[in-house]
Enzyme design. Sequence first.
Site, short mmCIF file in Angstrom:
data_model
loop_
_atom_site.label_atom_id
_atom_site.label_comp_id
_atom_site.label_asym_id
_atom_site.label_seq_id
_atom_site.Cartn_x
_atom_site.Cartn_y
_atom_site.Cartn_z
N CYS A 172 0.84 -1.20 0.00
CA CYS A 172 0.00 0.00 0.00
C CYS A 172 0.88 1.26 0.00
CB CYS A 172 -0.97 -0.03 1.18
SG CYS A 172 -2.36 1.11 1.02
N HIS B 118 -3.51 -5.26 0.20
CA HIS B 118 -2.97 -5.80 1.45
C HIS B 118 -3.04 -7.33 1.41
CE1 HIS B 118 -2.62 -2.07 3.94
NE2 HIS B 118 -3.51 -1.64 3.06
N GLU C 261 -1.66 -9.48 3.16
CA GLU C 261 -1.57 -10.13 4.48
C GLU C 261 -2.93 -10.58 5.00
OE1 GLU C 261 -1.55 -5.60 5.44
OE2 GLU C 261 -0.87 -6.95 3.86
#
Length: 599
Positions: free
Chosen positions: A397, A524, A526
């Site tokens: 990001c 993102h 994750e």
Amino acid sequence: MKYVLVTGGVVSGLGKGVTASSIGVVLKACGLRVTSIKIDPYLNTDAGTMSPFEHGEVFVLDDGGEADLDLGNYERFLDIKLTRDNNITTGKIYQFVINKERKGDYLGKTVQVVPHVTDAIQEWIERAAMIPVDGEEGPADVCVIELGGTIGDIESMPFIEALCQFSCRVGPGNFCLVHVSLVPVLNVVGEQKTKPTQHSVRGLRALGLAPNVLACRSEKPLDENVKGKLSQFCHVPVENIFTLYDVSNIWHVPLLLRDQKAHKAILTKLDLLSLGEPNLRKWKDRAELCDTLHDPVKIAIVGKYTGLSDSYLSVLKALLHASVACQRKLVVEWVPAADLEELRAIEAPNLHGKAWNMLKGADGILVPGGFGDRGVQGKIIAAKYARENNVPFLGICLGMQIAVIEYARSILKLQNANSTEFDPDTKNPCVIFMPEGSKTHMGGTMRLGSRSTFFHVLDCKSAKLYGNVRYIDERHRHRYEVNPGMILELENAGLTFVGKDETGRRMEILELLTHPYFVGVQFHPEYKSRPGKPSAPFLGLVAASCGQLGRLLQSLSHSDMRTHKDLSINGAPKLNPYQNGDNNKRAYGLYSNGDGVHA
């Protein structure tokens, strides 16, 4: 539908989220379909406007919901996809009730906490519990509900009352209450003390709820006489009292519950005794493998919120998943971004030197997402160091955006290159505010949730790591994007944007193709990483950091390679941001005056 309610007592931060997730894992291993709900008693509508220092990371769901980090625990442990309705807050409930009152739905009644707010809570729980979250049709078998905060908190009282009513509403055999409490050991005495848990259970009973199971947090397993004392004073059978003692990694918590037969106590209360023993063989193998890893891989996280690890909880978990897949012991170096800056060398030379030593000693560098200008220059410095010294780098990001800024400054020699987030008047805006964003309202106005990214360059590390697919779906949370008016100039200088959105105008993945591993992603990744299913960009970073990337990519190249004659969507040609560039600039509200592109 069966319900398991997890409450907490004595102090916050005992691990109710991990306990609730672990209960779900054990029940799922018994053959049940499991969903989860997190109740947060704060007045915020969601966690989106809260500082990571205040409440840890903001976890983003597929539907764009900004939720408490515990929903990340649920998704990772249970391998499910939750919705914004699976996170209930006081703000959401009161907003729902007030909207109904304004519409006249209460037909002139005096609107009160009981019954209107408590009814709204119960109806929300029933509605959210019915949402399929595991990819299968129909509702789950069991819903695990975690009540945030600590028993006795003023803000949670409406939820306590609602849950008291709810236990009667669903009836016997459909509701089980697990209370997580602390059994401390005073160093002076050296004895496990039960009084805090006694008081906590007494308070819970006074509010109308009686625990069926006690999950006691302690440093070591509870002594049998301590269990007997708790049973006597808390009115819970000894066989329903379990110890969640300190373990080497949280993957052992479901195993602790299984080994102490916690599933039998819960299934008995839920009238589900016909189920077999939980099968956690793969889970056990993973937990034990994590404990046996010795060869380290050192990753420097260069960020703004390094003082609180929960601020980057999903990033940490994604790194762990990747490091276990590479059979390396993860070592995280927390590098405060501001400490890398030249000004810090004057103000605090010790901190400056320490930060640089950690950065230079790392095998890989990760710059996570964030907001605000504090530490941005330090992040740019970290990206430059990684690029120039061939150190594996992953920017997420904001981390991707600062990599673009650094490249424009160093390679394109645009010294004033910046993001309009940090310098609204910059003459060379590499990163700009997205046209559809709001500058007046903060909550829920970003580009949020799952979006598709299409690979425009198939022969790149990112595409190979994702399995040579044509497109991927990842979760987003950002207000700014790479300026489409500068893409051609950046790519001609060697920065390749290998992944773009469906329009071809919004940059999603960048790579330096000649670098060992230099990747930036606007999304993102994750949030979708799972134990045993590591996120592709994180796996690439860790593999590159421990010298395994070449072998990994070679093994992936033997998988099903999909070739495409064109990059079309539903048969229609994709938009090319480099053709008819003036039209694209006008669409983004841009103009050029010869000194670069301005917003």
